[in-house]
Design a protein around this motif. Structure first.
Motif, PDB file in Angstrom:
ATOM      1  N   ASP A 102      -0.194  -3.818   6.317  1.00 31.05           N
ATOM      2  CA  ASP A 102      -0.822  -3.254   7.642  1.00 31.05           C
ATOM      3  C   ASP A 102      -2.376  -3.707   7.889  1.00 31.05           C
ATOM      4  O   ASP A 102      -2.735  -3.268   8.798  1.00 31.05           O
ATOM      5  CB  ASP A 102      -0.970  -1.720   7.583  1.00 31.05           C
ATOM      6  CG  ASP A 102       0.471  -0.956   7.784  1.00 31.05           C
ATOM      7  OD1 ASP A 102       1.586  -1.882   7.614  1.00 31.05           O
ATOM      8  OD2 ASP A 102       0.817  -0.088   7.847  1.00 31.05           O
ATOM      9  N   HIS A 124       0.862  -1.264   0.143  1.00 32.15           N
ATOM     10  CA  HIS A 124       0.072  -0.018  -0.049  1.00 32.15           C
ATOM     11  C   HIS A 124       0.787   1.383   0.023  1.00 32.15           C
ATOM     12  O   HIS A 124       2.038   1.130   0.072  1.00 32.15           O
ATOM     13  CB  HIS A 124      -0.863  -0.008   1.066  1.00 32.15           C
ATOM     14  CG  HIS A 124      -0.255   0.100   2.633  1.00 32.15           C
ATOM     15  ND1 HIS A 124       0.568  -1.053   2.972  1.00 32.15           N
ATOM     16  CD2 HIS A 124      -0.253   1.090   3.683  1.00 32.15           C
ATOM     17  CE1 HIS A 124       0.973  -0.658   4.207  1.00 32.15           C
ATOM     18  NE2 HIS A 124       0.411   0.532   4.686  1.00 32.15           N
ATOM     19  N   HIS A 154       2.335   3.745   1.945  1.00 31.22           N
ATOM     20  CA  HIS A 154       2.826   3.932   3.174  1.00 31.22           C
ATOM     21  C   HIS A 154       2.910   5.471   3.802  1.00 31.22           C
ATOM     22  O   HIS A 154       3.135   6.362   3.091  1.00 31.22           O
ATOM     23  CB  HIS A 154       4.208   3.186   3.639  1.00 31.22           C
ATOM     24  CG  HIS A 154       4.369   1.686   3.192  1.00 31.22           C
ATOM     25  ND1 HIS A 154       4.033   0.686   4.037  1.00 31.22           N
ATOM     26  CD2 HIS A 154       4.862   1.358   2.052  1.00 31.22           C
ATOM     27  CE1 HIS A 154       4.142  -0.160   3.581  1.00 31.22           C
ATOM     28  NE2 HIS A 154       4.572  -0.051   2.289  1.00 31.22           N
ATOM     29  N   ALA A 155       2.549   5.614   5.184  1.00 29.05           N
ATOM     30  CA  ALA A 155       2.333   6.707   5.585  1.00 29.05           C
ATOM     31  C   ALA A 155       3.456   6.975   6.598  1.00 29.05           C
ATOM     32  O   ALA A 155       3.868   8.215   7.026  1.00 29.05           O
ATOM     33  CB  ALA A 155       1.083   6.914   6.320  1.00 29.05           C
ATOM     34  N   HIS A 164      -7.407  -0.098   5.924  1.00 33.99           N
ATOM     35  CA  HIS A 164      -6.271   0.615   6.536  1.00 33.99           C
ATOM     36  C   HIS A 164      -6.121   1.828   5.365  1.00 33.99           C
ATOM     37  O   HIS A 164      -5.990   2.761   6.008  1.00 33.99           O
ATOM     38  CB  HIS A 164      -4.908  -0.207   6.572  1.00 33.99           C
ATOM     39  CG  HIS A 164      -3.788   0.560   6.821  1.00 33.99           C
ATOM     40  ND1 HIS A 164      -3.738   1.286   7.995  1.00 33.99           N
ATOM     41  CD2 HIS A 164      -2.548   0.582   6.226  1.00 33.99           C
ATOM     42  CE1 HIS A 164      -2.473   1.899   7.953  1.00 33.99           C
ATOM     43  NE2 HIS A 164      -1.916   1.672   6.909  1.00 33.99           N
TER      44      HIS A 164
HETATM   45 FE   LIG Z   1       0.412   1.676   6.389  1.00 41.37          FE
END
Ligand SMILES: [Fe+2]
Length: 307
Positions: A206, A125, A127-128, A181
């Motif tokens: 996640d 995904h 990512h943050a 998520h």
């Molecule tokens: Fe994440």
């Protein structure tokens, strides 16, 4: 008497046989059964005296896929990166899942040391909490292709859809959508079948962490969607499936589907209880999000450094 179906070519042999009572007894049994399989193995059948024989030919055994697997760690963001390769394939093709910019040089060096041919860098995904290492790896190994879900909206060489199989040699990863998520989260599962790793392995990003899960209050997150994603796409896998998440903050490295079904303090609850838990987490604003998101929306692709 020998069979009348025998050809002239075998007549001298037949005439010898008819004088041998032991042979005649054996032949009578064989004719009764009509078929004697001497060896069924890549066989070329032929029939003599009413008896079917099979010539066994030597065939080199097909190389069975053999998984090379490494779990790598980036300590600042507590991120796991996974390296998988088909060790039995002459090219030793490989994929990396969720590399981090800070450890991308390490990952590239490991690929080179092990003599692997890196085909894809795959992100679960956008990512943050860290910047993906995809861009650095693409600069170092130009033939590598970046991959992320189409639903993520991020730029990549390959946009993945539900059910796609990403092959590396004779092994593959199946793409399963697990939004909640983030809206574009996917989970990668090793293949199913006798020539694929057993037990299966699932790379959950996640969506599912060991005894936890990713937060659902940013990036299009939705607790109800995450609950249903995990229960329909991950918890339906065999209970011995090995769970490899994108992060761990307590030192765990691996779990199983059966273990998380029973022991995950959030996802083992019913949906309403799960939503209540997620709503009341009270987590701070993600400190890296403003830096990480713009970079990860282009899979960390950096402009070449001017020289
Ligand atoms: Fe994440």
């Amino acid at each position: 008497m020998c069979s009348s179906s025998s050809t002239a070519r075998f007549r001298p042999f037949q005439e010898t046989c008819t004088r041998n009572p032991i042979y005649m007894q054996a032949l009578a049994v064989a004719q009764h059964v009509n078929t004697v399989v001497l060896k069924v193995h890549c066989s070329l059948p032929f029939r003599v005296l009413g008896v079917q024989y099979f010539i066994s030919m030597t065939r080199p055994p097909k190389a069975q896929p053999s998984l090379l697997f490494r779990q790598l760690f980036e300590k600042e963001s507590s991120t796991y990166t996974y390296l998988l390769a088909d060790n039995a394939h002459p090219d030793r093709p490989a994929v990396l899942v969720d590399p981090v910019d800070k450890t991308a040089e390490r990952d590239a060096a490991l690929v080179e040391q092990l003599g692997l041919k890196l085909l894809y860098v795959m992100n679960t995904h956008v990512h943050a909490d860290h910047i993906t290492g995809t861009g650095i790896l693409k600069n170092k190994i130009p033939e590598v292709r970046s991959a992320i879900s189409r639903a993520s909206g991020a730029k990549a060489d390959l946009h993945l859809n539900a059910g796609e199989k990403i092959y590396f040699g004779n092994l593959y990863l199946e793409v399963r959508p697990t939004p909640g998520h983030t809206k574009g989260c996917v989970t990668y599962v090793t293949g199913e079948g006798p020539d694929q790793p057993s037990p299966r392995m699932v790379f959950t990003g996640d969506a599912l962490l060991i005894r936890g899960c990713g937060r659902t209050d940013f990036q299009g997150g939705d607790a109800s969607q995450l609950y249903n994603s995990v229960h329909s796409q991950i918890f339906t896998l065999p209970k011995d499936t090995l769970v490899y998440p994108a992060h761990d903050y307590k030192g765990h490295t691996v779990s199983t589907v059966g273990e998380e079904l029973k022991l995950n303090p959030r996802l083992s609850k019913d949906e309403e209880e799960f939503k209540r838990i997620m709503k009341n987490l009270g987590l701070p604003y993600p400190k890296m999000i403003d830096v990480a998101l713009p970079s990860n929306m282009v899979c960390g692709v950096q402009d070449p450094v001017a020289t």
